[in-house]
Write a protein that holds these residues in place. Structure first.
Motif, PDB file in Angstrom:
ATOM      1  N   HIS A 192       2.977   8.788 -10.973  1.00  0.00           N
ATOM      2  CA  HIS A 192       4.520   9.167 -11.837  1.00  0.00           C
ATOM      3  C   HIS A 192       4.573   7.946 -12.703  1.00  0.00           C
ATOM      4  O   HIS A 192       3.770   6.900 -12.901  1.00  0.00           O
ATOM      5  N   LYS A 193       5.545   8.322 -13.724  1.00  0.00           N
ATOM      6  CA  LYS A 193       5.618   7.372 -14.912  1.00  0.00           C
ATOM      7  C   LYS A 193       6.015   6.043 -14.364  1.00  0.00           C
ATOM      8  O   LYS A 193       5.879   5.174 -15.393  1.00  0.00           O
ATOM      9  N   ASP A 194       6.751   5.958 -13.371  1.00  0.00           N
ATOM     10  CA  ASP A 194       7.271   4.448 -12.822  1.00  0.00           C
ATOM     11  C   ASP A 194       6.409   3.809 -12.007  1.00  0.00           C
ATOM     12  O   ASP A 194       6.828   2.932 -11.217  1.00  0.00           O
ATOM     13  N   TYR A 195       5.036   4.243 -11.821  1.00  0.00           N
ATOM     14  CA  TYR A 195       4.184   3.637 -10.799  1.00  0.00           C
ATOM     15  C   TYR A 195       3.950   2.197 -11.187  1.00  0.00           C
ATOM     16  O   TYR A 195       3.488   1.718 -12.641  1.00  0.00           O
ATOM     17  N   PRO A 196       4.051   1.344 -10.449  1.00  0.00           N
ATOM     18  CA  PRO A 196       3.798  -0.321 -10.559  1.00  0.00           C
ATOM     19  C   PRO A 196       2.404  -0.490 -11.157  1.00  0.00           C
ATOM     20  O   PRO A 196       1.221   0.028 -10.924  1.00  0.00           O
ATOM     21  N   ASP A 197       2.479  -1.158 -12.150  1.00  0.00           N
ATOM     22  CA  ASP A 197       1.212  -1.811 -12.937  1.00  0.00           C
ATOM     23  C   ASP A 197       0.482  -0.576 -13.768  1.00  0.00           C
ATOM     24  O   ASP A 197      -0.775  -0.580 -13.563  1.00  0.00           O
ATOM     25  N   ARG A 198       1.036   0.527 -13.913  1.00  0.00           N
ATOM     26  CA  ARG A 198       0.575   1.623 -14.615  1.00  0.00           C
ATOM     27  C   ARG A 198      -0.450   1.340 -15.655  1.00  0.00           C
ATOM     28  O   ARG A 198      -1.539   1.846 -15.758  1.00  0.00           O
ATOM     29  N   GLU A 199      -0.144   0.661 -16.609  1.00  0.00           N
ATOM     30  CA  GLU A 199      -0.978   0.078 -17.574  1.00  0.00           C
ATOM     31  C   GLU A 199      -2.073  -0.888 -17.324  1.00  0.00           C
ATOM     32  O   GLU A 199      -2.771  -1.028 -18.124  1.00  0.00           O
ATOM     33  N   LEU A 200      -2.166  -1.333 -16.017  1.00  0.00           N
ATOM     34  CA  LEU A 200      -3.270  -2.195 -15.710  1.00  0.00           C
ATOM     35  C   LEU A 200      -4.232  -1.956 -14.554  1.00  0.00           C
ATOM     36  O   LEU A 200      -5.247  -2.556 -14.184  1.00  0.00           O
ATOM     37  N   ILE A 201      -4.183  -0.604 -14.271  1.00  0.00           N
ATOM     38  CA  ILE A 201      -4.964   0.015 -13.226  1.00  0.00           C
ATOM     39  C   ILE A 201      -5.627   1.254 -13.921  1.00  0.00           C
ATOM     40  O   ILE A 201      -5.358   1.608 -14.870  1.00  0.00           O
ATOM     41  N   SER A 202      -6.577   1.699 -13.030  1.00  0.00           N
ATOM     42  CA  SER A 202      -7.516   2.856 -13.365  1.00  0.00           C
ATOM     43  C   SER A 202      -7.576   3.953 -12.345  1.00  0.00           C
ATOM     44  O   SER A 202      -8.361   3.950 -11.467  1.00  0.00           O
ATOM     45  N   PRO A 203      -6.452   4.715 -12.445  1.00  0.00           N
ATOM     46  CA  PRO A 203      -6.174   5.571 -11.199  1.00  0.00           C
ATOM     47  C   PRO A 203      -7.384   6.579 -11.098  1.00  0.00           C
ATOM     48  O   PRO A 203      -7.962   7.015 -11.974  1.00  0.00           O
ATOM     49  N   PHE A 204      -7.705   6.757  -9.856  1.00  0.00           N
ATOM     50  CA  PHE A 204      -8.684   7.726  -9.518  1.00  0.00           C
ATOM     51  C   PHE A 204      -8.301   9.094  -9.954  1.00  0.00           C
ATOM     52  O   PHE A 204      -6.964   9.416  -9.915  1.00  0.00           O
ATOM     53  N   PRO A 205      -9.034  10.001 -10.511  1.00  0.00           N
ATOM     54  CA  PRO A 205      -8.591  11.345 -11.153  1.00  0.00           C
ATOM     55  C   PRO A 205      -7.911  12.340 -10.072  1.00  0.00           C
ATOM     56  O   PRO A 205      -7.293  13.353 -10.479  1.00  0.00           O
ATOM     57  N   VAL A 206      -8.131  12.286  -8.927  1.00  0.00           N
ATOM     58  CA  VAL A 206      -7.565  13.207  -7.738  1.00  0.00           C
ATOM     59  C   VAL A 206      -6.880  12.154  -6.742  1.00  0.00           C
ATOM     60  O   VAL A 206      -7.552  11.029  -6.446  1.00  0.00           O
ATOM     61  N   PRO A 207      -5.971  12.806  -6.287  1.00  0.00           N
ATOM     62  CA  PRO A 207      -5.300  11.858  -4.926  1.00  0.00           C
ATOM     63  C   PRO A 207      -6.645  11.279  -3.987  1.00  0.00           C
ATOM     64  O   PRO A 207      -7.320  12.107  -3.550  1.00  0.00           O
ATOM     65  N   LEU A 208      -6.217  10.004  -3.613  1.00  0.00           N
ATOM     66  CA  LEU A 208      -7.299   9.132  -2.941  1.00  0.00           C
ATOM     67  C   LEU A 208      -6.372   8.618  -1.859  1.00  0.00           C
ATOM     68  O   LEU A 208      -5.500   8.003  -2.208  1.00  0.00           O
ATOM     69  N   LEU A 209      -7.126   8.631  -0.406  1.00  0.00           N
ATOM     70  CA  LEU A 209      -6.559   7.925   0.470  1.00  0.00           C
ATOM     71  C   LEU A 209      -7.752   7.066   1.138  1.00  0.00           C
ATOM     72  O   LEU A 209      -8.912   7.611   1.494  1.00  0.00           O
ATOM     73  N   ILE A 210      -7.613   5.816   1.137  1.00  0.00           N
ATOM     74  CA  ILE A 210      -8.692   4.913   1.810  1.00  0.00           C
ATOM     75  C   ILE A 210      -8.295   4.556   3.230  1.00  0.00           C
ATOM     76  O   ILE A 210      -7.067   3.956   3.559  1.00  0.00           O
ATOM     77  N   VAL A 211      -9.313   4.862   4.036  1.00  0.00           N
ATOM     78  CA  VAL A 211      -9.122   4.320   5.530  1.00  0.00           C
ATOM     79  C   VAL A 211      -9.892   3.370   5.987  1.00  0.00           C
ATOM     80  O   VAL A 211     -11.229   3.563   5.573  1.00  0.00           O
ATOM     81  N   GLY A 212      -9.403   2.290   6.401  1.00  0.00           N
ATOM     82  CA  GLY A 212     -10.139   0.972   6.760  1.00  0.00           C
ATOM     83  C   GLY A 212     -10.398   1.302   8.342  1.00  0.00           C
ATOM     84  O   GLY A 212      -9.391   1.458   9.028  1.00  0.00           O
ATOM     85  N   SER A 213     -11.488   1.847   8.853  1.00  0.00           N
ATOM     86  CA  SER A 213     -11.790   1.997  10.390  1.00  0.00           C
ATOM     87  C   SER A 213     -11.978   0.989  11.108  1.00  0.00           C
ATOM     88  O   SER A 213     -12.557  -0.243  10.592  1.00  0.00           O
ATOM     89  N   LYS A 214     -12.080   1.280  12.393  1.00  0.00           N
ATOM     90  CA  LYS A 214     -12.644   0.173  13.451  1.00  0.00           C
ATOM     91  C   LYS A 214     -11.729  -1.037  13.349  1.00  0.00           C
ATOM     92  O   LYS A 214     -12.341  -2.024  13.673  1.00  0.00           O
ATOM     93  N   PHE A 215     -10.447  -0.892  13.315  1.00  0.00           N
ATOM     94  CA  PHE A 215      -9.463  -2.045  13.293  1.00  0.00           C
ATOM     95  C   PHE A 215      -9.487  -2.941  14.572  1.00  0.00           C
ATOM     96  O   PHE A 215      -9.303  -4.276  14.560  1.00  0.00           O
ATOM     97  N   ASP A 216     -10.064  -2.359  15.821  1.00  0.00           N
ATOM     98  CA  ASP A 216      -9.990  -2.981  16.972  1.00  0.00           C
ATOM     99  C   ASP A 216     -11.155  -3.956  16.785  1.00  0.00           C
ATOM    100  O   ASP A 216     -10.856  -5.050  17.710  1.00  0.00           O
ATOM    101  N   ILE A 217     -12.102  -3.870  16.127  1.00  0.00           N
ATOM    102  CA  ILE A 217     -13.102  -5.042  15.911  1.00  0.00           C
ATOM    103  C   ILE A 217     -12.664  -5.855  15.023  1.00  0.00           C
ATOM    104  O   ILE A 217     -12.732  -7.007  15.151  1.00  0.00           O
ATOM    105  N   PHE A 218     -12.104  -5.314  13.883  1.00  0.00           N
ATOM    106  CA  PHE A 218     -11.625  -6.273  12.861  1.00  0.00           C
ATOM    107  C   PHE A 218     -10.800  -7.219  13.014  1.00  0.00           C
ATOM    108  O   PHE A 218     -10.631  -8.375  12.776  1.00  0.00           O
TER     109      PHE A 218
END
Length: 357
Positions: free
Chosen positions: A170-196
């Motif tokens: 959206h237009k008020d997204y933080p640091d909009r001019e400094l980032i390179s958004p992925f062209p489609v919605p993206l979810l990043i999952v860090g798995s195996k937190f129990d080991i981490f």
């Protein structure tokens, strides 16, 4: 006597298209509310990183996760209310980590790019291959989306609202001019937190800050999960639900490195993340092309990338140990040996032929 219209079927269809193109987003949403939706969610990430487990949890299937061979498809359905058509989620999962990244072209097509989202699962227990896995897979996926969009523009199909790629930020997204958004919605999952969570606190901090930057840079949501924690798996299901069925996105936030991270897209910023964690090097001495490259150089000083010579092997899943089948493999080896013997025999017979001058 009523006037008889002289419009042809083509004229009527053209008028309908013009009418729909002039609708507002609210009118589009109201129209779509009466029809079932179809969305595509593409799971990719670290080899044996837990993609299938997250997918099964989302589908509420009590099954033991099995290794994914190449590319697998399933689907989920969800009713909005009583006696209403069910929305459909097409679910694709890419196996093999980065070795089969060329297959992204199969689930990412012109037909579904406007309703496509990506779930990238990264194994937190293997930080030395984390950056390369993220970089290779996201680059492959982005290239495919851009290729599809370019083909739309050439053929003129992009004029249709149904073919637009979803607007991620959206237009008020933080640091909009400094980032390179992925062209489609993206979810990043860090798995195996129990080991981490058993890692050294400084290493945990480096990984957390780096993944926060990556997620913010790409305009993605970020969550940490563990298959041994019902609370984190429930959160992952909520985030996938939002991508698959358009449900309300979770808004809870956790940025504490000692706890599982939960940061919906747009709820973080560069000022909150801070600079890369460095203790033995001056950032100014690192020659980076851009902010993402700077974070990569700092991260790989702490977690040097593994020298993976076995990568060639994974281009052929038949040679991957996780897919071994002793009986079939022994027969295959015998046939390979017979083929080599046949080739040598044929080579000798060709050499023995006397060619006419």
């Amino acid at each position: 006597m009523s006037k008889i219209s002289s419009d042809t079927l083509w004229d009527i269809a053209a008028a309908e298209v013009c009418s729909r193109e002039s609708w507002t987003d609210e009118e589009d949403a109201e129209e779509d509310a009466h029809f079932p939706t179809q969305r595509t969610v593409f799971f990719m990430g670290s080899k044996a990183g837990g993609k299938t487990t997250i997918l099964l949890r989302f589908l509420d299937r009590d099954e033991t996760a099995k290794p994914t061979l190449a590319l697998e498809y399933t689907f989920g359905r969800r009713a909005r209310g009583h006696n209403t058509p069910k929305d459909i989620a097409h679910l694709w999962e890419l196996g093999g980590g980065i070795s089969l990244s060329d297959l992204v072209q199969i689930p990412m097509t012109a037909d579904n790019v406007s309703s496509l989202s990506v779930v990238l699962v990264l194994d937190l227990s293997k930080p030395n291959v984390l950056w390369e896995t993220m970089e290779r897979l996201l680059d492959s996926a982005r290239s495919q989306v851009e290729k599809v969009c370019a083909s739309h523009q050439k053929t003129g199909e992009s004029r249709s609202g149904k073919q637009r790629v979803p607007r991620v930020l959206h237009k008020d997204y933080p640091d909009r001019e400094l980032i390179s958004p992925f062209p489609v919605p993206l979810l990043i999952v860090g798995s195996k937190f129990d080991i981490f969570q058993d890692f050294d606190s400084e290493k945990r901090k480096v990984i957390c800050k780096t993944l926060r930057f990556i997620a913010h840079f790409y305009g993605a949501s970020l969550i940490f999960t563990s298959s041994k924690s019902e609370a984190t798996m429930s959160k992952s299901r909520s985030f996938v639900n939002q991508l698959a069925f358009g449900t309300e996105r979770p808004k809870s936030i956790s940025t504490d490195p000692s706890k599982p991270l939960t940061i919906p897209a747009g709820f973080d910023s560069l000022s909150q993340i801070g600079p890369p964690v460095t203790s033995d090097v001056d950032i100014g001495t690192l020659h980076a092309k851009n902010p993402l490259d700077l974070w990569k150089k700092v991260f790989e000083r702490v977690f040097p990338p593994e020298n993976i010579k076995e990568r060639k092997e994974l281009k052929d899943p038949a040679k991957d140990p996780q897919y071994s089948e002793p009986l079939i493999d022994s027969i295959r080896a015998q046939k390979d040996q017979e083929l080599e013997q046949y080739k040598r025999k044929q080579a000798k017979s060709w050499k023995s032929l006397a060619l006419d001058p």
